[in-house]
Scaffold this motif. Structure first.
Motif, PDB file in Angstrom:
ATOM      1  N   HIS A  93      40.901  39.268  40.338  1.00  0.00           N
ATOM      2  CA  HIS A  93      40.127  40.381  40.506  1.00  0.00           C
ATOM      3  C   HIS A  93      40.245  41.416  39.351  1.00  0.00           C
ATOM      4  N   ALA A  94      39.110  41.997  39.002  1.00  0.00           N
ATOM      5  CA  ALA A  94      39.145  43.370  38.079  1.00  0.00           C
ATOM      6  C   ALA A  94      40.226  43.072  36.878  1.00  0.00           C
TER       7      ALA A  94
ATOM      8  N   THR B 196      35.139  45.320  31.346  1.00  0.00           N
ATOM      9  CA  THR B 196      34.091  45.646  32.674  1.00  0.00           C
ATOM     10  C   THR B 196      34.486  46.984  33.434  1.00  0.00           C
TER      11      THR B 196
ATOM     12  N   THR C 291      26.341  43.698  41.725  1.00  0.00           N
ATOM     13  CA  THR C 291      27.823  43.518  41.278  1.00  0.00           C
ATOM     14  C   THR C 291      27.831  42.197  41.118  1.00  0.00           C
TER      15      THR C 291
ATOM     16  N   GLU D  31      31.158  41.333  40.809  1.00  0.00           N
ATOM     17  CA  GLU D  31      32.516  41.205  41.390  1.00  0.00           C
ATOM     18  C   GLU D  31      32.730  40.431  42.772  1.00  0.00           C
TER      19      GLU D  31
ATOM     20  N   SER E 187      32.353  39.882  34.627  1.00  0.00           N
ATOM     21  CA  SER E 187      33.106  39.848  35.671  1.00  0.00           C
ATOM     22  C   SER E 187      34.471  39.079  35.391  1.00  0.00           C
TER      23      SER E 187
ATOM     24  N   TYR F 140      35.955  37.258  37.246  1.00  0.00           N
ATOM     25  CA  TYR F 140      35.693  35.773  37.940  1.00  0.00           C
ATOM     26  C   TYR F 140      34.879  34.764  37.135  1.00  0.00           C
TER      27      TYR F 140
END
Length: 336
Positions: A32-33, A38, A71, A73, A146, A148
């Motif tokens: 994640h992140a 980004t 989004t 994410e 992202s 991901y």
């Protein structure tokens, strides 16, 4: 006397996910992140003049791409592949693949002349195409919106490198068994000059300059990869088995697992984007139609090297691709 300030809630390890009650999985925690390009609250990707070439590149080909979501994410790889799970998975898969190579050590000397021709003109030169796939996948991961997406593309990138290595290993084994065949020496010449390879070469070279992130993803992951893998993995494996080369058939089955995993997350990403914004259907269809022509031409060109008719090869690849796309667009059709 002033009232004491209220105690602030202590942040938890997974506070980056927002106010969630479910403990994130290991895959989510390490994925994640993670993309530096980004980060929220930044006026541009790089910490330099917003009009610098790098910032304008991301602005043009990612932020202004027709392929968008509210989004990105919330997208998740269906297989939830993270570094540890990927290493464990591929260690096991490589053990199986190595077992095939060891079990058939010495079998190359008994290959039939037609099968040796297929291996020397179709299979061994394919490492150049697969390396092109690897480069295109690396770009998808780099410009992905992202972490991901970047993570999934990164492991697909590694899968292509594993495939190149496998082809190179097999090439050397064939060269040792048949030094007079030209295998191991003529692959570059075949890739660059043989008429059968030129449509595939054109397709991957065009894919490498498809800079829009949505088109780059579509060209490789939704069209060229699924289409050409049908010929170079499934159809090649079936013909090899019919020619008595069970080693090539078994190796193809193992390499197909990597392709199937790439197809799963790529299809899931396309469906996620369509659910987020149904307007994504228009650019996806436009790109799919554009790249399907190049993909079909590549299959048609390579079919004679496999010893089958162009019509048969293209029909098989189109059927496989159509089934894949039907699953992707099923949701969009229900919404419309």
């Amino acid at each position: 006397m002033n009232a004491p300030a209220p105690r602030q809630r202590k942040l938890r390890t997974f506070s980056a996910f927002g106010d969630v009650r479910r403990l994130p999985s290991e895959y989510e925690i390490v994925t994640h992140a993670q993309n530096w390009n980004t980060r929220s609250g930044k006026s541009s990707v790089f910490e330099q003049n917003p009009s610098s070439p790098g910032n304008l590149w991301f602005l043009t080909y990612r932020e202004n791409s027709p392929f968008q979501a509210d989004t990105w994410e919330d997208f998740r790889d269906p297989d939830q592949i993270a570094y540890r799970s990927y290493v464990n998975l591929q260690a096991s898969e490589q053990t199986k693949l190595d077992g095939v190579l060891e079990s058939y050590a010495g079998a190359d000397s008994s290959l039939s002349a037609p099968q040796l021709e297929i291996l020397g003109t179709l299979f061994t030169p394919s490492r150049f195409l697969v390396h092109g796939f690897q480069q295109a996948e690396a770009y998808v991961g780099f410009i992905g919106p992202s972490s991901y997406v970047t993570s999934a593309a990164g492991y697909a990138n590694a899968d292509f490198l594993r495939r190149v290595t496998t082809i190179a290993y097999r090439t050397r084994a064939l060269q040792i068994a048949h030094p007079e065949s030209g295998i191991g020496d003529r692959e570059r010449e075949i890739w660059e000059q043989h008429p059968a390879w030129q449509p595939a070469r054109e397709a991957i070279e065009r894919a490498l300059i498809a800079y829009d992130w949505g088109e780059a993803f579509t060209s490789l992951n939704l069209v060229l990869g699924p289409t050409l893998d049908d010929l170079l993995i499934r159809q090649f494996g079936e013909v090899s088995r019919a020619n008595g080369d069970e080693q090539s058939w078994l190796l193809s089955n193992h390499l197909a697992e990597d392709s199937n995993r790439r197809n799963r997350w790529s299809g899931a990403l396309a469906k996620y984007a369509l659910a987020q914004r149904p307007s994504n259907e228009a650019p996806l269809h436009k790109w799919i139609n554009r790249w399907s022509e190049l993909a079909d031409a590549a299959v048609e060109g390579l079919a004679p090297l496999l010893g089958i008719s162009a019509a048969e090869a293209v029909a098989g690849a189109r059927t496989s691709r159509a089934q894949y796309h039907q699953d992707i667009f099923e949701m969009a059709e229900k919404v419309s």
